[in-house]
Each structure stands twice: as structure tokens, then as C-alpha cells.
Write a protein that holds these residues in place. Structure first.
Motif, short mmCIF file in Angstrom:
data_model
loop_
_atom_site.label_atom_id
_atom_site.label_comp_id
_atom_site.label_asym_id
_atom_site.label_seq_id
_atom_site.Cartn_x
_atom_site.Cartn_y
_atom_site.Cartn_z
N LEU B 124 0.86 -1.19 0.00
CA LEU B 124 0.00 0.00 0.00
C LEU B 124 0.89 1.23 0.00
CD1 LEU B 124 -2.68 -1.04 2.61
CD2 LEU B 124 -2.79 -1.19 0.13
N PHE B 125 0.40 2.32 -0.59
CA PHE B 125 1.18 3.56 -0.58
C PHE B 125 1.05 4.19 0.80
CE2 PHE B 125 -0.36 3.26 -5.09
CZ PHE B 125 0.82 2.74 -5.57
N PRO B 126 2.15 4.26 1.56
CA PRO B 126 2.03 4.71 2.95
C PRO B 126 1.59 6.17 3.09
CG PRO B 126 4.33 4.29 2.38
CD PRO B 126 3.51 3.82 1.23
N TRP B 127 1.76 6.95 2.02
CA TRP B 127 1.43 8.37 2.12
C TRP B 127 -0.03 8.65 1.76
CZ3 TRP B 127 4.62 6.09 -1.37
CH2 TRP B 127 4.22 6.09 -2.70
N TYR B 168 -4.44 5.86 7.60
CA TYR B 168 -3.26 5.57 6.81
C TYR B 168 -2.88 4.09 7.00
CZ TYR B 168 -2.68 10.47 5.79
OH TYR B 168 -2.87 11.73 5.32
N HIS B 170 -0.35 2.48 7.96
CA HIS B 170 0.36 2.03 9.16
C HIS B 170 -0.56 1.89 10.37
CE1 HIS B 170 0.60 5.79 11.53
NE2 HIS B 170 0.65 6.39 10.38
#
Lengths: 321, 315
Positions: B124-127, B168, B170
Motif C-alpha cells: 500500500l502507498f504509505p502516504w 493511513y 500504518h
């Protein structure tokens, strides 16, 4: 869980201990400095004269070596004349903490020695401008180039070998050249900061870009992302937090080039202030000015760290320690 | 759930099992219907060689198989059989040296949104928030922001993560992350979903739940799935057919039709046809050691506890 928490390998200290230890890192050097300054039997190799007595070449306020002073006292006593009086003192290049603290204030309030000279805040502002423009100009070219070099092997092969070579050339070596080309005022100084920052910056940013998890790029490709989008929507947001941290480190390096840069052409900024004050033997002002550089540097770094935490909300851990 | 099944891993199972080729009438009929479906993915004579310091290594040799529409195919094999290389070639992330890959009759060249992929490492794109992650592919396809947002929310709803749309990555657990990754891949409405050991990093309970989710999603939308795993139970539980590869070089060992009735339920993990299939694949992947002394499964162990010890034996 055995052993003391103070030396547990790779484990963080309890919060209170962390705070206290962090403070100690500033308090301990200050304490050491105070000891050397205020306890008369620690070091103090000289004697400051309060009353010259019968010795003709001494003046009140003058400092001389302890042995020389003792010899003068002995000679005066032998000749039954008034001996000089004084107290143990450190050399003038080591002022006591309170003198430097006072200089922090008086450096801003005392008018310059000569009419043509600048106030301290003017000197500081000049330095900050040099740093700012040197760093911004370097970043405007260095960051995009670094990102491209980290993404495309072609760009990397084309630029990095030369950059790698150039970064070994010490920036101050270009001083004379910079003056010849850009004149004696701010421009050559900005150029030195630029040369000192730019080549490191390209390599650091390229390396940071390469550290981006390649599976993110693969995932983006399977979702239909193509070249410009891959760069703008994946690479740049993917590295921006690390990039920000790199910039903080690089800004620190830019400050180290400042002092050399400001000696080029007409001496200016905080460096001019420091050399001028040293010439007048106002060492308390010299220390104060050096510390101001440290405080400005640390303050910018903390500000940027705080800003980083605000603008990158996806960061797991705070950007500190 | 898996515990009892694992116990039958010995050489001499007490149970008398049927052959994995025996199919109940219902299963036989379903598989016959499956064979009549149009071909979606066709792999012909696929080969791949890597150049290494020790010389060229053949990762895949002459792989042939067809996948039909809405089929669930698992690929299984010992480590080093090139199953990851295979799926990466299907996704277009890796080149191949010989043969060809056809999707809907057209040759595959490079990665594209018609082949969705779910990776083991979530990716997944963490941003980006959960919602923005799912919107990514839609925006790449040129969908407007509002349309993409609406569509993304439907997919997030499908995997049951509405409440986490603004989180997000995380902040999510492993299972939730993988659900987002599945939603993100499906949002593009790909023809085929390629999954590379997607549940390999999850704990046993979460994995079982994810398998159930995946079966439900697969049953309800038009998607063909190629699923890589090294877990025998997972392969038999999920697949219509299982492509078993062997290593050095990676070749097709057998393409097995799973004789377990659909829809699958956890109770079937103990059904005789399930165990029979599982045991057969086990034999394919770990053949009994041909030469004595070369069996790397056997430790060179001597007794290191005194016979007179208080606990002289663990038995």
C-alpha cells in the motif's frame, strides 16, 4: 529483564530519564566551563592586576603569567617597594559563562565601534541571506536532478560520475575564481555555499530515491501508472519524508561552508563580526556570535522537524531521535 | 482448524483415503461446465532463464496451461520452482525468454491495469489514506476525482473497511492492509487477479478469515484468480485447479482438478477427498528421498541428555 535500564542495548530510556539525560548533554559542558571559570584553583594560569604597586610597566586590568607576577612581587618585596596586587584569572580568550551571557545582550545594544561598521543583527541577517540563497539555488537544481538520477539509470550514468569527482574538490578552493567571476560582494559567497552543497545534494537525494521500496513502483504499474505519473505520484511522495530529513542534514553542511564563504572577497556577515571582535579582543562577543550560529542552526532544524511532523501525517514515528 | 490436518503428514496415514481423481457427480459436472467456459489466460511454452554469476539458471521451462473465465487457479511448488517468477511474468513485471502469455487472446507486454496484482508485502502507498489508495488506479485510468471517490468507497465497503477509509496504512493490521490491497486491485476491474502469496505473512486465524473473504468476493464478482501459495491446505481449499510445479528447472509437474465441492466450507478441510488431494500434492512436492543419506529433512542427531536425568525422555 535484568541489568540497569541505563545501558540496555537498543532500548529507549524511560521518558523522564530521557528528558533529564537530554538536558545533561547541555548542562555538563556548561558545568565544566563554569568550573574552569569560577573555581580559582582550577587552571587560572594568569594574574589580573588590580593595583600595579611600584611596577611601572603594569596597568590595572592587565594580565600576566603567574610565574612572572610572582617574580615581580618577590622583586618588589626585596627592594622594599609596594608589590603589585592581583587575582588569579584565566586568559582573555576564555571568558566566563556570565560574561558571554551578557555579551549576548550587549552585542545587540552596543553600537558598532566605527560608523561604517554594521550592527550584529545586520551581520547575522547578511549571513542568513547568503545561506538561504546558496541553499535554495542548490536545491532548485540538485533535488530534481537527484530524483531523476535515482529513478532513471540513464540520468544516473550521465551525471553521477562527474558529480562524484567534483564533490572531492573543496568548495573554498573556488574562492579566488568566484571572486574573479562574480565580484567581491554576496555573489561569490553564495556560489561557495552552492558548490559545497550541490554535489553532495545530488548524490544524497539520488541515494534516497533509490531506497524507495521497488514493490511500490511495481504495484503502481499493475494499477496502470505510466512514466510521468509514476514519478510524480509514486516516487516523489514516496521519498518526500526522507528527502525532508536529507535537506535538514544538508542545511547543516551549508552552515559549515558559511564561515569560509564569508571570508571571500570583502569579509561580511557573522564572520566579519567574529574576526572584528577578536581583533578588539572582545572574546565574550566572539563566543556569543559563535553560539548564535549554533542556536540559529539548531532552531531551524527543530522548526523543520516540527514542520515535517505536521505536513507528513502518515509518518509512523516522530522525526526525532 | 489446521491442526488435525497437519497430523496426517506422516508416511503411514491411518485413514483409508480415496484417490484424488475420484470426483462426486456434482463436482464432475461443475468441472465439465468450467472446461466449457471461454479461455481467459493462455500460457504457451513459457521459459525464463536468469543470468547469474554461476552461469545461466533456468527458472521456468516450457510452462503450458489455460485458465478459464472466473476460474480460481492456485500455483504451488517447492521453493525455487519459479512460482513467483511465473506470476511476475503474467503481471508483466518480468520479461520471458520463450513462449507467450495471452490474455483474452492478446499477447501481454508489460504491466497493465487489466491484470491486477496483490503482493505478499501489501505494497500500500504509505502516504495515501485507505480511500486514496483504492482511488489510485481509478485516477490513473482517467476517472474524475468525484467518480473515483464514489467508486473507491464501494470497493472499500465490499471489504468491510468503511470505518477505516480515512486511516493511513500504518494504522491498519496486516489482514486489513491486505483487504485494502485487494480492494485497490479490484477497483480497476481487471480481467484477472494475480496474487503472490498474499496471506503468507498473516497469522493462522487471520489467514483463514481472509481465505473466506476471498472466496466470497470471487463468487460474487467477475474475476479470474491466479493465486500463488506454498500452503497445501490453502491451495486445496481455494482452488478449482492446482498447478503443481517442480523445481530446478521450474516445470509443470501436474495440473490437478480439485475434487472438493463448491462452495467451500471450513469443515471440508477434513473431508476424505480434501485429504486425498492434499496428500497427493504433498508427494509431488516432497518426493520420498531417492538415495539414503541425502535426505536433508533428517537431522544428524545424537542423544545429548543424560539417561539418568530427571527428565530422561520427552515421551
Amino acid at each position: 529483564m535484568s541489568g540497569s535500564p541505563w545501558f540496555a542495548v537498543r532500548a529507549s530510556l524511560p521518558p523522564r530519564a530521557r528528558r533529564v539525560t537530554g538536558m545533561m548533554s547541555f548542562v555538563l559542558p556548561l558545568l565544566l566551563w563554569s568550573l574552569v571559570s569560577y573555581v580559582p584553583w582550577i587552571w587560572h594560569p594568569q594574574v589580573a592586576i588590580t593595583d600595579p604597586g611600584s611596577v611601572t610597566y603594569l596597568r590595572p586590568g592587565m594580565q600576566l603569567e603567574r610565574a612572572a607576577f610572582a617574580a615581580e612581587v618577590a622583586r618588589a618585596q626585596q627592594q622594599r617597594r609596594a608589590p603589585p596586587v592581583g587575582y588569579a584569572a584565566n586568559p582573555i580568550y576564555l571568558p566566563a559563562p556570565h560574561e558571554v551571557a551578557r555579551a549576548f545582550y550587549t552585542a545587540f545594544t552596543d553600537p558598532p565601534q566605527r560608523r561604517s561598521e554594521k550592527w550584529l543583527h545586520e551581520s547575522l541577517w547578511e549571513s542568513i541571506q547568503v545561506i538561504f540563497w546558496g541553499f535554495v539555488l542548490s536545491s532548485l537544481i540538485g533535488v530534481p536532478l537527484g530524483i531523476l538520477a535515482g529513478t532513471f539509470d540513464f540520468v544516473s550514468r550521465l551525471f553521477e560520475p562527474f558529480v562524484e569527482f567534483f564533490r572531492y574538490l573543496p568548495a573554498p578552493a573556488f574562492g579566488a575564481l568566484a571572486v574573479a567571476i562574480l565580484g567581491i560582494y554576496q555573489a561569490p559567497k553564495i556560489a561557495i555555499i552552492f558548490i559545497g552543497t550541490f554535489f553532495q545534494q545530488v548524490l544524497v537525494v539520488a541515494n534516497t530515491t533509490r531506497k524507495l521500496d521497488p514493490t511500490l513502483l511495481e504495484a503502481a504499474q499493475t494499477l496502470g501508472a505510466r512514466n510521468p505519473a509514476l514519478l510524480l505520484r509514486v516516487v516523489i511522495p514516496g521519498i518526500v519524508t526522507d528527502l525532508f530529513r536529507d535537506m535538514r542534514v544538508l542545511l547543516g553542511w551549508a552552515w559549515t561552508y558559511l564561515i569560509v564563504a564569508e571570508l571571500i572577497g570583502t569579509s561580511s556577515g557573522i564572520t566579519w563580526f567574529i574576526t572584528q571582535q577578536a581583533r578588539y579582543k572582545n572574546f565574550d562577543n566572539v563566543y556569543a556570535a559563535i553560539m548564535m550560529i549554533g542556536i540559529i542552526g539548531l532552531a531551524t532544524d527543530l522548526l523543520l522537524a516540527w514542520l515535517g511532523r505536521r505536513i507528513f501525517p502518515w509518518q509512523k514515528t516522530a522525526a526525532r531521535g | 482448524m489446521n491442526g488435525e490436518v497437519r497430523n496426517c503428514r506422516g508416511e503411514a496415514p491411518a485413514l483409508e483415503l480415496p484417490s484424488y481423481r475420484d470426483q462426486s457427480p456434482a463436482v464432475r459436472e461443475r468441472l465439465a461446465r468450467l472446461r466449457r467456459r471461454p479461455v481467459l489466460l493462455e500460457v504457451e511454452g513459457l521459459g525464463k532463464t536468469f543470468a547469474t554469476a554461476q552461469g545461466p539458471v533456468t527458472a521456468l521451462r516450457d510452462i503450458n496451461f489455460k485458465t478459464r473465465r472466473r476460474e480460481f487457479v492456485c500455483v504451488i511448488g517447492p521453493s525455487g520452482c519459479g512460482k513467483s517468477t511465473l506470476i511476475r511474468i503474467l503481471a508483466g513485471l518480468e520479461s520471458h525468454d520463450s513462449g507467450r502469455v495471452l490474455l483474452d487472446g492478446k499477447a501481454v507486454a508489460g504491466p497493465g491495469p487489466d491484470r491486477g496484482m496483490v503482493f505478499q508485502g501489501y505494497t500500500l502507498f504509505p502516504w495515501l489514506t485507505v480511500k486514496k489508495n483504492v482511488m489510485f488506479g481509478l485516477e490513473m485510468a482517467g476517472r474524475g476525482r468525484l467518480a473515483a471517490e464514489e467508486e473507491a468507497m464501494q470497493w472499500i465497503d465490499l471489504v468491510g473497511l468503511n470505518k477505516f477509509a480515512r486511516c493511513y496504512p500504518h494504522q491498519l493490521s496486516g489482514g486489513m492492509k491486505q483487504r485494502v490491497a485487494i480492494a485497490r486491485a479490484l477497483a480497476n476491474q481487471p480481467r484477472i487477479l494475480l496474487m503472490d502469496e498474499p496471506f503468507g505473512a498473516l497469522d493462522a486465524q487471520t489467514r483463514a478469515r481472509m481465505q473466506a473473504y476471498l472466496m466470497e468476493i470471487w463468487a460474487n464478482i467477475d474475476i479470474t484468480i491466479v493465486f500463488i501459495t506454498h500452503d497445501l491446505d490453502e491451495a486445496v481449499f481455494l482452488a478449482d485447479r492446482i498447478l503443481v510445479l517442480k523445481a530446478h528447472p521450474g516445470e509443470v509437474s501436474e495440473l490437478i482438478e480439485v475434487p472438493v465441492a463448491q462452495p467451500r466450507r471450513p469443515e471440508q478441510l477434513l473431508a476424505p477427498e480434501f485429504l486425498a488431494t492434499r496428500r497427493h500434492i504433498e508427494k509431488l512436492i516432497h518426493p520420498p528421498a531417492a538415495e539414503p543419506g541425502l535426505n536433508e529433512d533428517q537431522l544428524n542427531m545424537v542423544r545429548m541428555v543424560s539417561v539418568k536425568d530427571e527428565v530422561g525422555s520427552v515421551f
